[in-house]
Enzyme design. Structure first.
Site, mmCIF file in Angstrom:
data_model
loop_
_atom_site.group_PDB
_atom_site.id
_atom_site.type_symbol
_atom_site.label_atom_id
_atom_site.label_comp_id
_atom_site.label_asym_id
_atom_site.label_seq_id
_atom_site.Cartn_x
_atom_site.Cartn_y
_atom_site.Cartn_z
ATOM 1 N N SER A 581 0.755 -1.104 -0.104
ATOM 2 C CA SER A 581 0.033 -0.112 -0.041
ATOM 3 C C SER A 581 1.033 1.330 -0.031
ATOM 4 O O SER A 581 1.687 1.473 -0.878
ATOM 5 C CB SER A 581 -0.938 -0.049 1.151
ATOM 6 O OG SER A 581 -2.045 0.591 1.038
ATOM 7 N N ASP A 662 -8.448 -5.475 -5.957
ATOM 8 C CA ASP A 662 -8.049 -4.274 -5.256
ATOM 9 C C ASP A 662 -8.569 -3.178 -6.152
ATOM 10 O O ASP A 662 -8.302 -2.631 -7.207
ATOM 11 C CB ASP A 662 -6.540 -4.345 -5.102
ATOM 12 C CG ASP A 662 -6.289 -3.024 -4.311
ATOM 13 O OD1 ASP A 662 -7.063 -2.381 -3.592
ATOM 14 O OD2 ASP A 662 -5.091 -3.020 -4.016
ATOM 15 N N HIS A 694 -7.038 -6.037 -1.662
ATOM 16 C CA HIS A 694 -5.825 -5.375 -1.264
ATOM 17 C C HIS A 694 -4.931 -5.977 -0.255
ATOM 18 O O HIS A 694 -3.803 -5.588 -0.115
ATOM 19 C CB HIS A 694 -6.203 -3.645 -0.614
ATOM 20 C CG HIS A 694 -5.367 -2.819 -0.411
ATOM 21 N ND1 HIS A 694 -4.465 -2.299 -1.629
ATOM 22 C CD2 HIS A 694 -4.621 -1.902 0.867
ATOM 23 C CE1 HIS A 694 -3.621 -1.302 -1.146
ATOM 24 N NE2 HIS A 694 -3.898 -1.178 0.267
#
Length: 726
Positions: A581, A662, A694
């Site tokens: 991320s 995601d 994600h």
């Protein structure tokens, strides 16, 4: 702790270290932890307890090492006496969302099965197969009796919340806004589909078109319905969002999307009212963090009243006091900022007067619960590298950190106040996964479960050291080093970079980015809580705004140097950096702005092109706050910190990982970075999961993730440098 308190001169700041997990002697029959151990480690869930605190229920998720199928089992803990007794209990196959009720019974969801109660073949064939609520009375020995099915709705119950006395229940289901109860058969008009195609059609007033990893169905929302609950079933449904089309009708999600749960819903002490958190759905929804707390008085024609309409930022965690006098909740102050400080608010339910209870305490609270006598609020918040419990006086607002664990608190969660100064909670750390603990009279707690104790004891121990150093601007920055306890040679370095970016690799167990399992492969794992991290005061958290590649990169550079200075066993000449991320963004940023430091990089779900990220993510408030507006409004800031602008400097081998589901950072960002690596002639690999979002949640996928990551690290780091010949 504000930034001014954190600031020290670099010359005068000495490295500080504190051991958090030690095992001075390596047992002869232990072995190194492997990815299979992490994937199949039992996982303790949140405990629940009956009033009076006699019995508590603990769920445990287990993973079959052959099939990787996950199942839940449950145990009841008898908390009476000095030695709590844990007894496994048997529930029907498929039982889910099991919890203790205030009437001393167990409640759970299970797909309806009329065959179990002697129904005819015709009745069995016509019975709904949706998830339904069941009840089983506990005996004096803590064992449940026969289960009784309490509902027979046409639609699934996704989750539920009981009143304290189990005389009321709120059910949650994903339904059309026009539905008035869970027997609804309405469906949204087919503008999202077509007789000649498979497309979904959205209008600009619909709000979110997708959340996290799923597309929205126009007109459908998370809906909550309150029912009266008796021993034979439920009655008198009330839609918490009010009658459809009414003047005060609420159109939106309860619980909030995508991560809201039953913490968004609470009954009043007399179960005549329900308080709940909701987010309105409209065209402005993707750019707004404005969630509100509503109150509805149950009864025919009831409509919700917005209690926090004046606050345009987030309000959450409604928690009425057991004596019926107060409503505690947490609120942010700045609209559009999802990582603002959560301050506990206290509302007088008789007068409506509200005050910020913890305004002068510079930590952000993320859970709260009343003691049964309404004397204290028990809340948790990150504090440096721990997540301890705090006792808050609702009358004065004084905040006291409780010392419930010897040494460092590590990560405490799921706190259940039992009364008389007794607390039930879970605790986990880098060293071990969660177990349930019990504190008597606010004193040091003792473990009451040992779900994973034997499994952990069979593994080689690791050592975690905390250290601090002077980071960007002279501010104190904290980090951790995790390494195998018994290792004769030097250890290659792994720089772990957390996501968020407002987050922390704190002293806690993780089923995904786990420092212990990585260290057990023969590495020293170094994590740094760079500027923007949580647990150090709001000013430190805010400091990353519009500075994504500035102070955080400086902190990582200085933190790696500080770790190498502190621990001579770490071999800084063999080092890789990895993150997901925002951590993946930083890996991409490092590739172009610190290109000669690392032997390899691992980037998972990382941002590659800030312009395309802005136009394809779903929660637009996030980039708007972080970069000062939309892309067109703050183009210069987006491009200043855009990794794609530095691709010509990329030369470090990189493993790229992405999930096709995601929607927060679409997988095309990973494809783009892989393409850039190929065009630059840099060695690279790409791992794509078609069924992950994600995160990597599937057991088999997690094992593949770890094997791929370990293989990549071994390829670049496990070869010892050759000594110069004389």
């Amino acid at each position: 702790m504000t930034t001014s308190l954190l600031r020290r001169s670099a010359a005068g700041l000495a490295l500080a270290a504190a051991l958090t997990t030690t095992a001075p002697v390596l047992a002869q029959d232990t072995r190194a932890m492997q990815a299979e151990d992490l994937v199949t480690m039992p996982r303790v869930g949140a405990p629940s307890a009956m009033p009076g605190g006699r019995f508590a229920l603990v769920p445990v998720t287990e993973t079959d090492p052959e099939t990787f199928k996950r199942t839940r089992r449950y145990s009841v803990i008898d908390l009476q006496g000095d030695n709590p007794h844990v007894s496994p209990i048997a529930l029907p196959d498929g039982a889910a969302s099991v919890q203790m009720g205030g009437d001393g019974a167990l409640y759970f969801l299970k797909a309806a099965s009329s065959a179990e109660d002697g129904a005819s073949a015709e009745d069995r064939a016509s019975a709904p197969s949706a998830m339904q609520l069941h009840r089983a009375v506990l005996g004096e020995d803590g064992k449940p009796g026969p289960a009784v099915q309490l509902t027979r709705f046409l639609n699934d119950i996704d989750d539920y919340k009981l009143s304290a006395d189990a005389r009321g229940v709120v059910f949650v289901s994903r339904l059309d806004r026009r539905c008035t109860d869970l027997d609804c058969t309405l469906d949204t008009p087919s503008r999202e589909s077509s007789d000649i195609g498979t497309g979904r059609l959205y209008r600009d007033e619909d709000g979110f078109v997708r959340h996290w990893d799923q597309w929205e169905t126009p007109g459908h929302y998370n809906r909550a319905f309150a029912y009266e609950l008796g021993s034979a079933g439920v009655s008198n449904p009330v839609a918490l969002d009010g009658p459809a089309g009414g003047e005060n009708a609420l159109v939106g999600d309860t619980p909030t999307q995508p991560f809201g749960g039953t913490e968004d819903i609470a009954f009043s002490a007399d179960h005549a009212d329900v308080f709940f958190t909701a987010r309105k759905s409209d065209a402005a929804e993707p750019t707004s963090t404005d969630t509100d707390i509503y109150r509805i008085t149950l009864g025919e024609g009831a409509t919700p009243v917005n209690l926090t309409d004046a606050n345009r930022a987030a309000d959450a965690l409604p928690s009425p006091s057991p004596d019926g006098k107060w409503l505690a909740y947490a609120a942010m102050a700045r609209p559009g900022y999802e990582s603002d400080r959560m301050v506990i608010q206290l509302r007088d339910l008789a007068t409506g007067e509200t005050r910020a209870l913890t305004q002068d305490f510079d930590r952000s609270f993320h859970s709260l619960a009343w003691t049964p006598d309404s004397r204290w609020i028990i809340a948790t918040a990150q504090d440096v590298l721990d997540s301890p419990a705090f006792r808050i006086d609702p009358m004065t607002g004084s905040v006291e950190r409780l010392d419930l664990m010897p040494g460092n608190e590590a990560h405490l969660g799921s706190i259940v106040p039992l009364g008389g100064g007794r607390l039930l909670f879970t605790r986990d750390s880098i060293a071990a996964p969660a177990e349930v603990y019990l504190s008597d009279n606010w004193q040091e707690a003792r473990a009451v479960t040992g779900v994973a104790t034997d499994r952990i004891a069979a593994l080689d121990p690791v050592l975690t050291q905390r250290f601090s150093f002077a980071g960007a601007g002279g501010d104190t920055v904290w980090g951790q080093i995790t390494k195998p306890t018994a290792h004769d040679g030097r250890l290659p370095a792994i720089l772990y970079i957390h996501g968020g970016p407002q987050g922390s690799f704190n002293d806690g167990w993780s089923s995904r980015w786990n420092p212990r399992v990585l260290a057990s492969q023969g590495y020293a794992v170094i994590s740094v809580d760079f500027h923007g991290s949580t647990g150090y005061g709001q000013a430190f958290t805010d400091s990353i705004n519009r500075d994504w590649g500035g102070k955080p990169l400086e902190d990582l550079q200085k933190g790696l140097a500080a770790a190498l200075e502190q621990d001579s066993q770490i071999d800084g000449s063999r080092a890789c950096a990895m993150g997901a991320s925002y951590g993946g963004y930083m890996v991409n940023w490092i590739a172009g702005n610190w290109p000669d430091r690392f032997d390899c990089l691992i980037q998972h779900d990382g941002l590659f092109d800030m312009r395309m990220f802005y136009y394809t993510t779903e929660e637009l408030w996030f980039p708007r706050w972080e970069f000062g507006g939309s892309y067109t409004q703050a183009r210069e800031t987006y491009e200043r910190w855009n990794p794609v602008n530095h691709v010509e400097s990329w030369r470090t081998p990189m493993l790229v990982i992405a999930g096709e589901r995601d929607f927060r950072i679409p997988y095309t960002q990973g494809l783009a970075s892989f393409t850039a690596l190929q065009e630059q002639g840099v060695e690279a690999e790409l791992l794509v999961f078609p069924d992950e979002n994600h995160w990597v949640l599937g057991a088999g996928n997690s094992l593949q993730w770890h094997r791929t990551v370990f293989g990549w690290l071994d390829r670049w780091l496990k070869q010892e440098p050759q000594a110069d010949s004389e």
